[in-house]
Design an enzyme around this catalytic site. Structure first.
Site, PDB file in Angstrom:
ATOM      1  CB  THR A 194      -0.984   0.001   1.312  1.00 11.88           C
ATOM      2  OG1 THR A 194      -1.883   1.205   1.181  1.00 11.88           O
ATOM      3  CG2 THR A 194      -0.276  -0.022   2.304  1.00 11.88           C
ATOM      4  CG  HIS A 199      -9.100   4.834   4.783  1.00 10.59           C
ATOM      5  ND1 HIS A 199      -8.879   5.808   5.701  1.00 10.59           N
ATOM      6  CD2 HIS A 199      -8.632   5.407   3.600  1.00 10.59           C
ATOM      7  CE1 HIS A 199      -8.174   7.026   5.230  1.00 10.59           C
ATOM      8  NE2 HIS A 199      -8.025   6.803   4.251  1.00 10.59           N
ATOM      9  CG  HIS A 202      -7.340   0.221   2.538  1.00  9.48           C
ATOM     10  ND1 HIS A 202      -7.570   1.368   2.860  1.00  9.48           N
ATOM     11  CD2 HIS A 202      -7.249   0.236   1.358  1.00  9.48           C
ATOM     12  CE1 HIS A 202      -7.688   2.240   1.881  1.00  9.48           C
ATOM     13  NE2 HIS A 202      -7.133   1.526   0.799  1.00  9.48           N
ATOM     14  NE  ARG A 288     -12.397  -0.139  -9.622  1.00  6.61           N
ATOM     15  CZ  ARG A 288     -12.018   1.066  -9.967  1.00  6.61           C
ATOM     16  NH1 ARG A 288     -10.993   1.605  -9.366  1.00  6.61           N
ATOM     17  NH2 ARG A 288     -12.657   1.779 -10.942  1.00  6.61           N
TER      18      ARG A 288
END
Ligand code: PPS
Length: 571
Positions: A194, A199, A202, A288
């Protein structure tokens, strides 16, 4: 898949004793001071993060990587790891020569034998590696505007790791992580890559991934270089630390990865997979738009949302790590939980909530609510500390206008009004004061005026960065220089350009310092408006007329502008 993720991985470091010796010898070698990106690359080369690479790519390896993601020996490798230098530096070297690679403070980190030197076709590299020769792509922009023209290649001998002063306990080499997994008996580890704060979406994604692959979880954030405009890594790591205790301690850990990302989407996903394999992981989450660079110059996405997953899947066996693919996670209000967007069967009968990155930044900027379904209060608190609402951020008011137009007088009135309000420190960088303290050696040629304005801009940008208000009041006659200052400051806060549009006739009529008279007589050369240009701003945030308006009112107009921009708010 049975992956030998626990055995040590080869590093490029020599032993401690040899390193001491080599360091002394390397002092005599020609040396290169590496850029921040090169230092990130070198660290992962040396510690095995980029295994099987043994140094910066040779020309043959580079061509293979660019054309078909393969090194000359056939190994899969998707991203060119190149040592770019200027033509002058390259011309001073000979093939076969050993050079010392130093960090920005001059510490010798490694030596390299220069086996290759070539001038790459950067447009081809951009097309093949990033999918388009488009400057809107941050890595393509870097390639053309920051990277040197010539590449050097050759094997590396590692002397020491680059020094990090921040979050030292959270940084691990591939072998340190492997040893940790070994110690805890973690056979299966799923990595979460990441570059954003964590958040709730996740967290849900990582929980599901760990459950699906029945693996332990490694939160593996990138702290080297990410996409320009991202939340800085200091804030992010504080955010990660704040949510770590929401994970089961026995099966989750976090480690920081000093990687310089390229935002290369599909190729980057494959690269991330190889790097995670090297760090002892058996699985990796690919979501994504993995490592997506955003929109191209035509306003379209560079890559399809699932291109990265497709390319990863195609090469999964060779990468040596299993992909845990995820679709976009959204919040379903009626069920009070996150679900993959494409698995919601009753889509039309439920309320789906989502807050985009842009919307989140807007809410932070304007001090608006960030709901608990979206993030954790601890994370929001950290983000608010770093990105306070505009009314608590620093900013710069930049007056520009002819000599004697009234800039200083209005600037002084504005300063007093802002000090009356309180809350932020105010600094006035008046033209005359600056010329006395910052620019005493400068005259009024174009070069000197530009230098003077850039110095003011630099000081104002530091004040703005640190949450203060800078009021500048130079003539600043050139549009391009004012634009450069605007860019410098807008990285940190608002730039409010105020054109004090008193006409030349009026300034000359007032002639408060008697300078216009002297300029007309030719006794002062290069005088703005008389014998030197003044390029009036075309789109200032505010233009004030002073001929029929008093000073107090002019300063008040500035206050109203600041209010309308959200820079001043009721407490
Ligand atoms: S600049 O162009 O922005 O660097 O100028 P600045 O630093 O604001 O300095 C302008 C003040 O210097 C005095 N002065 C001159 N101004 C313009 N042209 C020439 N040749 C010149 N020589 C001296 C003048 O008093 C300016 O002050 P202000 O307050 O603007 O009247």
């Amino acid at each position: 898949m049975n992956i030998p993720n626990l055995a040590p991985i080869p590093e490029l470091y020599v032993s401690y004793e040899s390193a001491q010796k080599l360091k002394t010898e390397a002092g005599d070698l020609t040396s290169l001071d590496l850029t921040p990106r090169q230092i990130c690359d070198l660290e992962l080369l040396m510690n095995g993060g980029f295994n099987p690479l043994k140094g910066f790519l040779s020309e043959e390896d580079y061509n293979g990587v660019v054309e078909n993601m393969r090194l000359a020996d056939g190994h899969l490798w998707p991203i060119p790891i190149t040592l770019d230098v200027s033509e002058e530096v390259a011309a001073g070297l000979e093939l076969g020569q050993d050079i010392a690679l130093r960090d920005q403070e001059g510490v010798i980190l490694a030596t390299m034998t220069v086996t290759d030197r070539w001038t790459p076709d950067k447009s081809r590299e951009a097309e093949k590696v990033f999918g388009a020769d488009d400057l809107a792509h941050p890595a393509v922009n870097y390639l053309h505007h920051t990277a040197g023209k010539v590449y050097l290649g050759g094997p590396i001998t590692g002397i020491q790791q680059p020094v990090h002063y921040d979050f030292r306990a959270r940084r691990d080499t591939p072998n340190e992580l492997r040893a940790y997994f070994r110690k805890l008996g973690w056979r299966k580890v799923v990595a979460f890559q990441t570059r954003n704060p964590l958040h709730r979406a996740h967290q849900e994604l990582t929980f599901r991934a760990a459950k699906e692959s029945q693996a332990n979880l490694l939160i593996h954030p990138v702290v080297g270089m990410t996409k320009p405009g991202d939340v800085d890594h200091f804030t992010r790591v504080r955010c990660y630390e704040a949510v770590l205790d929401k994970y089961p301690q026995a099966t989750t850990t976090m480690s920081l990865l000093n990687l310089a990302m390229r935002m290369a989407g599909p190729r980057e996903a494959v690269w991330h997979g190889i790097i995670r394999r090297n760090h002892g992981c058996t699985h990796m989450i690919v979501g994504r738009d993995h490592a997506g660079p955003g929109k191209n110059s035509a306003g379209e996405d560079f890559y399809g949302p699932y291109d990265a997953q497709d390319l990863f899947r195609e090469h999964q066996e060779e990468i040596g790590i299993e992909m845990v693919d995820f679709k976009h996670m959204v919040y379903v209000q009626e069920r009070a939980q996150y679900e993959p967007a494409d698995e919601i069967a009753d889509k039309d009968n439920v309320t789906i909530l989502n807050i985009s990155g842009t919307e989140l930044r807007r809410r932070l900027r304007e001090g608006l609510e960030i709901p608990e379904w979206f993030s954790f209060p601890e994370v929001v608190k950290e983000l608010r500390r770093t990105s306070p609402p505009r009314s608590k951020q620093g900013f710069t008011v930049f007056f520009t206008g002819l000599s004697g137009s009234g800039k200083s007088t209005i600037a002084n009135a504005l300063m007093v009004k802002l000090m009356e309000m309180g809350g932020r420190p105010v600094t006035l960088l008046d033209g005359d004061v600056v010329r006395k303290h910052l620019s005493s050696e400068l005259g009024f040629s174009k070069e000197h005026r530009d230098l003077n304005i850039k110095r003011i801009g630099y000081v104002a940008s530091e004040i703005t960065k640190n949450g203060g208000i800078a009021i500048c009041a130079p003539i600043a006659p050139y549009t391009a220089t004012r634009r450069a200052v605007r860019e410098m400051i807008e990285q940190y806060g608002a730039f409010v350009e105020v054109h004090v549009a008193t006409s030349l006739e009026e300034c000359e009529r007032r002639d408060r310092k008697g300078l216009y008279k002297l300029a007309r007589e030719g006794k002062i050369k290069e005088f703005t408006g008389i014998s030197d240009p003044y390029e009036a701003p075309t789109e200032p945030e505010l233009r004030v007329e002073t001929e029929n308006v008093d000073v107090d009112n002019c300063a008040h107009q500035v206050i109203l502008t600041l209010e309308s921009m959200g820079l001043i708010a009721a407490h």
